[in-house]
Write a protein that holds these residues in place. Sequence first.
Motif, mmCIF file in Angstrom:
data_model
loop_
_atom_site.group_PDB
_atom_site.id
_atom_site.type_symbol
_atom_site.label_atom_id
_atom_site.label_comp_id
_atom_site.label_asym_id
_atom_site.label_seq_id
_atom_site.Cartn_x
_atom_site.Cartn_y
_atom_site.Cartn_z
ATOM 1 N N LYS A 1 0.845 -1.202 0.000
ATOM 2 C CA LYS A 1 0.000 0.000 0.000
ATOM 3 C C LYS A 1 0.880 1.252 0.000
ATOM 4 C CE LYS A 1 -3.559 2.349 2.737
ATOM 5 N NZ LYS A 1 -4.341 2.323 3.978
ATOM 6 N N ALA A 2 1.955 1.233 0.781
ATOM 7 C CA ALA A 2 2.887 2.363 0.815
ATOM 8 C C ALA A 2 3.588 2.531 -0.531
ATOM 9 C CB ALA A 2 3.911 2.184 1.934
ATOM 10 N N LYS A 3 3.964 1.430 -1.159
ATOM 11 C CA LYS A 3 4.608 1.486 -2.479
ATOM 12 C C LYS A 3 3.700 2.161 -3.498
ATOM 13 C CE LYS A 3 4.658 -2.165 -5.139
ATOM 14 N NZ LYS A 3 4.093 -2.015 -6.471
ATOM 15 N N GLU A 4 2.429 1.847 -3.459
ATOM 16 C CA GLU A 4 1.473 2.404 -4.418
ATOM 17 C C GLU A 4 1.121 3.858 -4.117
ATOM 18 O OE1 GLU A 4 0.573 0.844 -7.172
ATOM 19 O OE2 GLU A 4 1.792 -0.852 -6.510
ATOM 20 N N ASN A 5 1.225 4.278 -2.868
ATOM 21 C CA ASN A 5 0.722 5.586 -2.468
ATOM 22 C C ASN A 5 1.767 6.623 -2.109
ATOM 23 O OD1 ASN A 5 -2.377 5.455 -2.367
ATOM 24 N ND2 ASN A 5 -1.711 3.503 -1.519
ATOM 25 N N CYS A 6 3.029 6.251 -2.014
ATOM 26 C CA CYS A 6 4.016 7.282 -1.679
ATOM 27 C C CYS A 6 4.119 8.254 -2.856
ATOM 28 C CB CYS A 6 5.349 6.651 -1.278
ATOM 29 S SG CYS A 6 6.728 6.826 -2.388
ATOM 30 N N PRO A 7 4.232 9.545 -2.575
ATOM 31 C CA PRO A 7 4.251 10.546 -3.641
ATOM 32 C C PRO A 7 5.331 10.328 -4.701
ATOM 33 C CG PRO A 7 3.856 11.615 -1.557
ATOM 34 C CD PRO A 7 4.171 10.171 -1.242
ATOM 35 N N VAL A 8 6.491 9.819 -4.313
ATOM 36 C CA VAL A 8 7.540 9.586 -5.312
ATOM 37 C C VAL A 8 7.172 8.401 -6.199
ATOM 38 C CG1 VAL A 8 9.985 9.032 -5.672
ATOM 39 C CG2 VAL A 8 9.332 10.720 -3.950
ATOM 40 N N SER A 9 6.545 7.359 -5.643
ATOM 41 C CA SER A 9 6.075 6.245 -6.485
ATOM 42 C C SER A 9 5.104 6.760 -7.540
ATOM 43 C CB SER A 9 5.353 5.184 -5.651
ATOM 44 O OG SER A 9 6.228 4.458 -4.834
ATOM 45 N N LYS A 10 4.228 7.644 -7.138
ATOM 46 C CA LYS A 10 3.235 8.197 -8.068
ATOM 47 C C LYS A 10 3.893 9.028 -9.167
ATOM 48 C CE LYS A 10 -0.577 8.395 -4.773
ATOM 49 N NZ LYS A 10 -1.507 9.299 -4.086
ATOM 50 N N LEU A 11 5.049 9.564 -8.889
ATOM 51 C CA LEU A 11 5.772 10.391 -9.851
ATOM 52 C C LEU A 11 6.369 9.570 -10.987
ATOM 53 C CD1 LEU A 11 7.023 13.264 -10.428
ATOM 54 C CD2 LEU A 11 8.943 12.526 -9.016
ATOM 55 N N PHE A 12 6.843 8.385 -10.671
ATOM 56 C CA PHE A 12 7.523 7.554 -11.673
ATOM 57 C C PHE A 12 6.538 6.867 -12.599
ATOM 58 C CE2 PHE A 12 10.959 7.059 -8.312
ATOM 59 C CZ PHE A 12 11.890 7.825 -8.990
ATOM 60 N N LYS A 13 6.870 6.793 -13.889
ATOM 61 C CA LYS A 13 6.100 5.964 -14.804
ATOM 62 C C LYS A 13 6.781 4.606 -14.960
ATOM 63 C CE LYS A 13 8.035 7.215 -19.284
ATOM 64 N NZ LYS A 13 7.773 7.665 -20.622
ATOM 65 N N ALA A 14 7.959 4.463 -14.387
ATOM 66 C CA ALA A 14 8.695 3.209 -14.440
ATOM 67 C C ALA A 14 8.008 2.142 -13.591
ATOM 68 C CB ALA A 14 10.124 3.420 -13.919
ATOM 69 N N ALA A 15 8.266 0.891 -13.916
ATOM 70 C CA ALA A 15 7.765 -0.209 -13.096
ATOM 71 C C ALA A 15 8.456 -0.160 -11.737
ATOM 72 C CB ALA A 15 8.044 -1.540 -13.781
ATOM 73 N N ILE A 16 7.685 -0.325 -10.683
ATOM 74 C CA ILE A 16 8.229 -0.294 -9.329
ATOM 75 C C ILE A 16 7.881 -1.610 -8.662
ATOM 76 C CG2 ILE A 16 8.217 0.882 -7.100
ATOM 77 C CD1 ILE A 16 7.129 3.363 -8.686
ATOM 78 N N SER A 17 8.917 -2.340 -8.234
ATOM 79 C CA SER A 17 8.693 -3.619 -7.557
ATOM 80 C C SER A 17 9.177 -3.515 -6.119
ATOM 81 C CB SER A 17 9.411 -4.753 -8.292
ATOM 82 O OG SER A 17 10.801 -4.469 -8.388
ATOM 83 N N LEU A 18 8.776 -4.485 -5.296
ATOM 84 C CA LEU A 18 9.091 -4.445 -3.871
ATOM 85 C C LEU A 18 9.298 -5.853 -3.346
ATOM 86 C CD1 LEU A 18 9.070 -3.065 -0.977
ATOM 87 C CD2 LEU A 18 6.589 -3.463 -1.018
ATOM 88 N N ASP A 19 10.358 -6.053 -2.557
ATOM 89 C CA ASP A 19 10.555 -7.241 -1.745
ATOM 90 C C ASP A 19 10.532 -6.764 -0.303
ATOM 91 O OD1 ASP A 19 10.941 -9.123 -3.795
ATOM 92 O OD2 ASP A 19 13.069 -8.650 -3.939
ATOM 93 N N ALA A 20 9.635 -7.316 0.516
ATOM 94 C CA ALA A 20 9.528 -6.895 1.914
ATOM 95 C C ALA A 20 9.682 -8.100 2.815
ATOM 96 C CB ALA A 20 8.177 -6.218 2.157
ATOM 97 N N THR A 21 10.530 -7.992 3.834
ATOM 98 C CA THR A 21 10.693 -9.061 4.810
ATOM 99 C C THR A 21 10.653 -8.466 6.201
ATOM 100 O OG1 THR A 21 13.098 -8.891 4.684
ATOM 101 C CG2 THR A 21 12.055 -10.562 3.300
ATOM 102 N N LEU A 22 10.130 -9.258 7.097
ATOM 103 C CA LEU A 22 10.010 -8.852 8.500
ATOM 104 C C LEU A 22 11.007 -9.645 9.313
ATOM 105 C CD1 LEU A 22 8.205 -7.113 10.367
ATOM 106 C CD2 LEU A 22 6.727 -9.099 10.592
ATOM 107 N N ASP A 23 11.791 -8.950 10.152
ATOM 108 C CA ASP A 23 12.765 -9.635 11.030
ATOM 109 C C ASP A 23 12.066 -10.221 12.228
ATOM 110 O OD1 ASP A 23 14.904 -9.023 9.443
ATOM 111 O OD2 ASP A 23 15.408 -7.188 10.534
#
Length: 138
Positions: A116-138
């Motif tokens: 949700k943060a990846k989709e909604n952060c203002p800089v993500s919205k700025l890019f037209k490039a594909a944005i991917s994410l790997d998230a892990t919890l310690d």
Amino acid sequence: MKFSRNASANWKGKIKEGQGTISTESTVLDEAKYAFGTRFEDGKGTNPEELLGAAHAGCFTMQLSAFLGAEDYTADNLHTDAKVTFEDGEVTKVHLTLKGKVPGISEEEFVKIANKAKENCPVSKLFKAAISLDATLD
């Protein structure tokens, strides 16, 4: 909320032989050097792509903190790396790698809020490039 931030670039010379500086209003960057070699080779200095990566990592991580807080979670630590890929004259993708330590949250919930943060952060919205994410919890 509305605000503006300022940054500047100065360049002297031709593209390959020339050099420039980048500065920010806060002076955190104050005439930081950049050149053809720092952008397209392994020269010492900064470049636009790493600055975009820093901006994206910072924005995304703050947005994630806000979304976690809205769900009553407080992160002990969130660390994001951003890999910006430049191909054929354009930024084509950004890959975010997130490691987090958040007490009381499940891996599933953490990944859901991170996306949700990846989709909604203002800089993500700025890019037209594909944005991917790997998230892990310690």
